[in-house]
Design a protein around this motif. Structure first.
Motif, short mmCIF file in Angstrom:
data_model
loop_
_atom_site.label_atom_id
_atom_site.label_comp_id
_atom_site.label_asym_id
_atom_site.label_seq_id
_atom_site.Cartn_x
_atom_site.Cartn_y
_atom_site.Cartn_z
N SER A 44 0.79 -0.99 0.05
CA SER A 44 0.04 -0.08 0.13
C SER A 44 0.78 1.14 0.14
N SER A 45 0.12 2.42 -0.17
CA SER A 45 0.89 3.75 0.21
C SER A 45 0.98 3.77 1.47
N PRO A 46 1.99 4.88 2.02
CA PRO A 46 2.26 5.26 3.30
C PRO A 46 0.68 5.97 3.82
N SER A 48 -1.91 4.16 4.64
CA SER A 48 -3.20 3.85 3.94
C SER A 48 -4.09 3.24 5.34
N LYS A 50 -2.81 0.47 6.80
CA LYS A 50 -2.33 -1.25 6.61
C LYS A 50 -2.09 -1.32 7.96
N ASP A 74 10.10 -1.33 7.17
CA ASP A 74 10.12 0.41 7.16
C ASP A 74 11.59 0.72 6.77
N ASP A 80 5.91 0.22 13.64
CA ASP A 80 4.48 -0.65 13.37
C ASP A 80 4.77 -1.79 14.02
N GLU A 125 4.21 -7.29 6.14
CA GLU A 125 4.04 -5.82 5.69
C GLU A 125 4.94 -5.09 4.89
N GLY A 128 5.63 1.00 2.69
CA GLY A 128 4.81 1.66 2.09
C GLY A 128 5.22 2.50 0.71
N ASN A 129 4.73 1.86 -0.20
CA ASN A 129 5.24 2.17 -1.64
C ASN A 129 4.51 1.38 -2.63
#
Length: 254
Positions: A44-46, A48, A50, A74, A80, A125, A128-129
């Protein structure tokens, strides 16, 4: 001429990198299959949502007695991992030191000696990208792309490789849809343009709506149910195998 030659060498290098990653992904998938573990790759994008959704899914899995673990990646901080650890399941943080995605052999190295022997579901996970991670098979059996209602309905069209190779799409923060003026029909139509037939599930970690859908889909794959096979994975550019390494175009620099 020089520029064209340089572009050709760059493309060849990317293909070589992806081919090497595909080899590592096949090895990891075989190892996970042999031990009875299904890996789920979350992209996902940062921002989001998630992590919030995954925390809720992990907590549900623990309450249901499903043996799960989570690895989160990350560029920096262990924020996270600290959040996911509240679910009570084994969690590991991977800091990529600037790398915008995980790679198969990198993931395998972090799992070695850490992944619990009885783990049936491994949730990964990703960073984020929606650009770099989309082209790297991690040895997963289920690839899930998440998009929040605050990101806009055209997200699938802006990131066709990410959405086009998804086995499942989750819409997050659905409780904010009205406030964000999110056009659900337009989003669904855009998803279907790049990935016909893929399931799209609305979720809200805050209200609990849709929580459990991710766990149920992952358990189904564990039970032998074949996930959705994206058209892009079947007819895409050479370089891997869907559900055994997705077909995908050579990525452009991000």
């Amino acid at each position: 001429m020089c520029q064209n030659g340089h572009a050709g060498r760059t493309a060849d290098l990317r293909r070589a990198v992806l081919a090497r990653n595909d080899d590592g992904a096949r090895e990891l998938r075989a190892a996970l299959t042999a031990r009875g573990t299904v890996a789920v790759n979350l992209l996902s994008s940062p921002g989001s949502g998630k992590t919030a959704l995954l925390e809720a899914e992990l907590g549900l899995a623990r309450r249901r007695g499903v043996s799960v673990a989570a690895l989160t990646a990350d560029l920096a901080t262990e924020n996270d991992a600290l959040r996911l650890a509240r679910s009570g399941v084994p969690v590991k943080q991977v800091l990529t030191d600037g790398l915008c995605h995980l790679e198969a052999r990198m993931l395998a190295g972090h799992l070695d000696g850490w992944l619990p022997g009885d783990c049936r579901l491994l949730f990964v996970e990703n960073v984020g990208n929606l650009v770099c991670p989309a082209s790297y098979d991690l040895g997963e059996s289920l690839r899930v792309v998440l998009a929040s209602v605050t990101e806009g309905e055209d997200k699938p069209l802006k990131y066709p490789t990410a959405f086009g190779l998804a086995n499942l799409v989750l819409v997050t923060k659905a409780d904010l849809a009205a406030a964000a003026e999110f056009d659900d029909a337009a989003f669904l139509a855009n998803v279907q343009r790049v990935n016909p037939g893929v399931e799209v599930v609305p979720t809200s970690a805050r209200t609990g709506d849709g929580v459990g859908a991710l766990l149920e889909r992952a358990l189904a794959v564990l039970d032998g149910v074949a996930p959705h096979r994206p058209v892009m994975a079947v007819h895409g550019a050479p370089g891997g195998h869907a559900h055994e390494g997705p077909h995908r175009p050579v990525p452009e620099p991000s």
